[in-house]
Design an enzyme around this catalytic site. Sequence first.
Site, PDB file in Angstrom:
ATOM      1  N   GLU A 109       4.774  -9.098 -11.565  1.00 32.03           N
ATOM      2  CA  GLU A 109       4.444  -7.942 -12.400  1.00 32.03           C
ATOM      3  C   GLU A 109       5.083  -8.022 -13.790  1.00 32.03           C
ATOM      4  O   GLU A 109       4.527  -7.527 -14.767  1.00 32.03           O
ATOM      5  CB  GLU A 109       4.895  -6.650 -11.706  1.00 32.03           C
ATOM      6  CG  GLU A 109       4.197  -6.383 -10.376  1.00 32.03           C
ATOM      7  CD  GLU A 109       4.781  -7.177  -9.204  1.00 32.03           C
ATOM      8  OE1 GLU A 109       5.854  -7.802  -9.359  1.00 32.03           O
ATOM      9  OE2 GLU A 109       4.165  -7.183  -8.122  1.00 32.03           O
ATOM     10  N   PHE A 130       5.810  -0.936  -8.478  1.00 35.17           N
ATOM     11  CA  PHE A 130       6.018  -2.244  -9.104  1.00 35.17           C
ATOM     12  C   PHE A 130       5.756  -2.198 -10.618  1.00 35.17           C
ATOM     13  O   PHE A 130       6.348  -2.970 -11.375  1.00 35.17           O
ATOM     14  CB  PHE A 130       5.121  -3.299  -8.456  1.00 35.17           C
ATOM     15  CG  PHE A 130       5.264  -3.348  -6.953  1.00 35.17           C
ATOM     16  CD1 PHE A 130       6.522  -3.418  -6.376  1.00 35.17           C
ATOM     17  CD2 PHE A 130       4.154  -3.293  -6.127  1.00 35.17           C
ATOM     18  CE1 PHE A 130       6.672  -3.445  -4.997  1.00 35.17           C
ATOM     19  CE2 PHE A 130       4.296  -3.320  -4.745  1.00 35.17           C
ATOM     20  CZ  PHE A 130       5.544  -3.388  -4.168  1.00 35.17           C
ATOM     21  N   ASP A 158       3.646   2.825   4.509  1.00 35.90           N
ATOM     22  CA  ASP A 158       4.467   1.762   3.911  1.00 35.90           C
ATOM     23  C   ASP A 158       5.915   2.213   3.670  1.00 35.90           C
ATOM     24  O   ASP A 158       6.821   1.389   3.564  1.00 35.90           O
ATOM     25  CB  ASP A 158       3.856   1.269   2.594  1.00 35.90           C
ATOM     26  CG  ASP A 158       2.778   0.210   2.839  1.00 35.90           C
ATOM     27  OD1 ASP A 158       2.643  -0.243   3.997  1.00 35.90           O
ATOM     28  OD2 ASP A 158       2.089  -0.165   1.877  1.00 35.90           O
TER      29      ASP A 158
END
Lengths: 272, 312
Positions: free
Chosen positions: B55, B80, B114
């Site tokens: 990223e 991210f 998640d």
Amino acid sequence: MEERTLKMLTAQAKEIRQDIVKMVGEAKSGHPGGSLSAADIVTYLYFQEMHIDPEEPQWADRDRFVLSKGHAAPVLYATLAHRGFFPKEELNSLRKLDSHLQGHPDMKKVPGVDMSTGSLGTGISAAVGMALAGKIDKKDRYTYALLGDGELDEGQVWEAVMAASHYQLDHLIAFVDNNGLQIDGNVDDVLSPNPIDAKFAAFGWNVLVIDGHDFGQIEEAVKAAKATQGKPTAIIAKTVKGKGVSFMENQVGWHGSAPNAEQVATALAELQ
Amino acid sequence: MTSVATRDAYGEALAALGQENENIVVLDADLSKSTKTCDFKKAVPERFFNMGIAEQNMMGVAAGLAACGKIPFASTFAVFAAGRAYDQIRNTIAYPKLNVKIAASHAGLTVGEDGGSHQMLEDIALMRVIPNMVVLVPADGEETKQAVRAAAEYDGPVYIRLGRPKVPMIFDENYKFTIGKGVVVKEGTDVTLIGTGIMVSKALEAAEKLAAEGINAAVVNISTIKLLDEKLIVQMAEKTGAVVTCEEHSIIGGLGGAVAEVLCEQCPVPMAKIGVNDSFGQSGLPDQLLEKYGLTVEHIVEEAKKVIARKK
């Protein structure tokens, strides 16, 4: 390289080194060591190689230069001023309040600066983006980046290096100013980036190792890079930190400290 | 009421925009099927570039593209984008005010299973504090489509916060999104519920519940958190005398923080902030998480009554 060209480049680099010493001395802070080590590479690119127009710094199809080791701003500023992008008198304003010449390059403030840098590892990514833009547009322009060897500690450099070879950016040419020193000492003692050439080669780059103070070798390397298709080229330039000023050469202490008036005078005498 | 995930609307809008404007270039960090940039890849493969799970480099590449006249959209999960690549966004995109659009999906608790490592609850705060950055949080699919177009037309860095789950459609094609403009979705006189993102539809539901109890609540959609519509916020605070902010974000530094900054200087009124109370999230189903962390219609109703009671 023609004798005439060599003479011209040698003379320019000498003046640029003088200005680096003067401006850092005047600013009372800054990074002379890594500016002096990169002076010949930057001089060669701006006076011999790059398609640029000081009258039109934003010319869309110009070649680009990204000083990924942004702390070497003095060498870029001095070179741009000598190349006619802005008056040389402005060099005295380095690092002063309201000056265009920030401690690290600001593309919004200085004509000829193609990318703002300073946080290490970021410039090479921007250079990848510039080369990618050229590829999308099917242009023949080149993007040059100049990295420090200490800068190679940054993981982002290797993300960028991977992307450049993945997208076969053969119009991207990255120089590594391999002077062997970073702030805290010898690069091998701090966090070794070596072997630099094998690393770039393993990432799929064309790699050349040269003497970064030999204009003939710089010219040959750029020629070889431009003849290479389908791969970016890394030119690992062996250099001397502080090159040209005897008391600064290979001295890590001159990475980020300014010479006093007496030291400036001594340095300028050596650079005559 | 139909429901569309804002990330789905983003993918669709981006693909359409890419076919119209050849300067649009899309970057993704190995999440194109989740961020929905895969729609663009399908439509305009020659201007889609996967940057891999990298990223930081992606943001720098976007900056380089923008410096050469492209309009790059860089997408990955919010955690991210705003987290991992913060330095790159600050120094390489915002500092030189380059024309990069960061479209960050999977923001907030509703990432779900998640867990806390992936539930970005600080991104609005992180992005809005950066000079030159515009921060957009669209409330539904229609607003997302329009926000993507508006971002492409705006010259400068824009952060667009998108979500994973389907959210009710609030607006139709007659709606007109403008960067920097808040919208009164429902008029009211007793309290103003200011929502952003998925919490706007919950604020609307809360207003209905309050109406059943005789309380007339206004609902405002603030989808531009920076450049904030201060005028509208002050006007509504003056009119209703009490404010509740609702966001799927930390109560520190996000919409609530931004509104509080405005009101404390220009129109101090009783105020409450609904959001995640300075904690990380955890695994669970999106609805379970919203319940667990108090991002519910009931909580909005409760806080609305409390701020009304505090009015002098």
